[in-house]
Design a protein around this motif. Structure first.
Motif, PDB file in Angstrom:
ATOM      1  N   VAL A  37       0.869  -1.183   0.000  1.00  0.00           N
ATOM      2  CA  VAL A  37       0.000   0.000   0.000  1.00  0.00           C
ATOM      3  C   VAL A  37       0.902   1.228   0.000  1.00  0.00           C
ATOM      4  CG1 VAL A  37      -1.789   1.272   1.247  1.00  0.00           C
ATOM      5  CG2 VAL A  37      -1.787  -1.233   1.282  1.00  0.00           C
ATOM      6  N   ALA A  38       0.923   1.951  -1.116  1.00  0.00           N
ATOM      7  CA  ALA A  38       1.826   3.089  -1.257  1.00  0.00           C
ATOM      8  C   ALA A  38       1.133   4.434  -1.090  1.00  0.00           C
ATOM      9  CB  ALA A  38       2.514   3.043  -2.617  1.00  0.00           C
ATOM     10  N   ASP A  39      -0.175   4.458  -1.263  1.00  0.00           N
ATOM     11  CA  ASP A  39      -0.915   5.720  -1.216  1.00  0.00           C
ATOM     12  C   ASP A  39      -2.091   5.605  -0.267  1.00  0.00           C
ATOM     13  OD1 ASP A  39       0.667   6.904  -3.228  1.00  0.00           O
ATOM     14  OD2 ASP A  39      -0.529   5.914  -4.778  1.00  0.00           O
ATOM     15  N   GLY A  40      -2.434   6.726   0.345  1.00  0.00           N
ATOM     16  CA  GLY A  40      -3.629   6.770   1.170  1.00  0.00           C
ATOM     17  C   GLY A  40      -3.415   7.594   2.416  1.00  0.00           C
ATOM     18  N   GLU A  41      -4.504   7.792   3.107  1.00  0.00           N
ATOM     19  CA  GLU A  41      -4.477   8.578   4.339  1.00  0.00           C
ATOM     20  C   GLU A  41      -5.142   7.784   5.453  1.00  0.00           C
ATOM     21  OE1 GLU A  41      -5.041  12.992   4.533  1.00  0.00           O
ATOM     22  OE2 GLU A  41      -6.898  12.359   5.529  1.00  0.00           O
ATOM     23  N   VAL A  42      -4.530   7.834   6.621  1.00  0.00           N
ATOM     24  CA  VAL A  42      -5.073   7.220   7.818  1.00  0.00           C
ATOM     25  C   VAL A  42      -5.343   8.339   8.812  1.00  0.00           C
ATOM     26  CG1 VAL A  42      -4.599   5.687   9.759  1.00  0.00           C
ATOM     27  CG2 VAL A  42      -3.876   5.029   7.457  1.00  0.00           C
ATOM     28  N   ALA A  43      -6.548   8.373   9.354  1.00  0.00           N
ATOM     29  CA  ALA A  43      -6.903   9.341  10.388  1.00  0.00           C
ATOM     30  C   ALA A  43      -6.761   8.652  11.739  1.00  0.00           C
ATOM     31  CB  ALA A  43      -8.328   9.836  10.185  1.00  0.00           C
ATOM     32  N   LEU A  44      -5.965   9.231  12.617  1.00  0.00           N
ATOM     33  CA  LEU A  44      -5.704   8.669  13.933  1.00  0.00           C
ATOM     34  C   LEU A  44      -6.194   9.633  14.992  1.00  0.00           C
ATOM     35  CD1 LEU A  44      -4.310   6.679  15.911  1.00  0.00           C
ATOM     36  CD2 LEU A  44      -2.177   7.941  15.476  1.00  0.00           C
ATOM     37  N   THR A  45      -6.982   9.114  15.925  1.00  0.00           N
ATOM     38  CA  THR A  45      -7.489   9.930  17.023  1.00  0.00           C
ATOM     39  C   THR A  45      -7.123   9.274  18.342  1.00  0.00           C
ATOM     40  OG1 THR A  45      -9.345  10.661  15.656  1.00  0.00           O
ATOM     41  CG2 THR A  45      -9.533  11.028  18.034  1.00  0.00           C
ATOM     42  N   PHE A  46      -6.560  10.068  19.233  1.00  0.00           N
ATOM     43  CA  PHE A  46      -6.236   9.613  20.583  1.00  0.00           C
ATOM     44  C   PHE A  46      -7.377  10.037  21.499  1.00  0.00           C
ATOM     45  CE2 PHE A  46      -2.138  10.495  18.535  1.00  0.00           C
ATOM     46  CZ  PHE A  46      -1.550   9.243  18.627  1.00  0.00           C
ATOM     47  N   VAL A  47      -7.922   9.077  22.253  1.00  0.00           N
ATOM     48  CA  VAL A  47      -9.065   9.343  23.120  1.00  0.00           C
ATOM     49  C   VAL A  47      -8.798   8.771  24.509  1.00  0.00           C
ATOM     50  CG1 VAL A  47     -10.720   9.376  21.202  1.00  0.00           C
ATOM     51  CG2 VAL A  47     -10.280   7.232  22.430  1.00  0.00           C
TER      52      VAL A  47
END
Length: 165
Positions: A37-47
């Motif tokens: 997987v070379a492209d993309g966006e991951v959204a990370l949230t700390f809770v």
């Protein structure tokens, strides 16, 4: 394009530092490379535990806190329409990132588990992040075989980054 990490800190239990984010970006790229997987966006949230408990109850039907949740965006129907919008004559079309999904990590659970397992907060954070990323790609651990495969992939990525137990 490349793999990108967008992050948000909604908890107050521990400061999330720039070196920690840099480590997570490195892990994202290592795991992405390992999985092709070379492209993309991951959204990370700390809770905190309360927030992840609510999400776990509402979306998974499990009424307790957990350490990490993943919500993949690639679980779509092929027939869905692309989003189309109009541009002014002087605007250029920007390529929209391929959003892989959201990872939510409970910081209090990360702290507790790092203490229980006898390793650093960073190592546990990295483990949970890679675990969540693999879930975004469709991996699961419902039986011994799939769990062993997923654990092997996680440990290989963590070892590449120097995050061993």
């Amino acid at each position: 394009m490349s793999l990108n990490l967008a992050w948000n800190n909604e908890q107050q239990d521990k400061e999330i530092t720039e070196p920690m984010i840099a480590m997570l970006e490195q892990l994202l790229n290592l795991a992405g490379e390992a999985e092709g997987v070379a492209d993309g966006e991951v959204a990370l949230t700390f809770v905190d535990d309360e927030q992840i408990h609510e999400l776990n109850r509402d979306y998974r039907g499990i009424d307790r806190p957990t350490d990490v949740l993943s919500f993949a965006m690639n679980e779509t129907v092929d027939e869905e329409l692309d989003i189309i919008y109009e541009l002014d004559e002087d605007e250029e079309m920007e390529e929209m990132p391929d959003v892989l999904g959201d990872i939510i990590i409970s910081v209090p659970r990360t702290i507790l588990q790092s203490e229980e397992y006898g390793h650093s907060f960073e190592r546990e954070l990295g483990f949970l992040f890679v675990h969540g990323f693999l879930h975004l790609l469709g991996y699961d651990h419902q039986d011994e075989t799939s769990e062993a495969e997923m654990m092997g992939k996680q440990e290989a990525v963590l070892a590449q980054a120097g995050l061993t137990r």
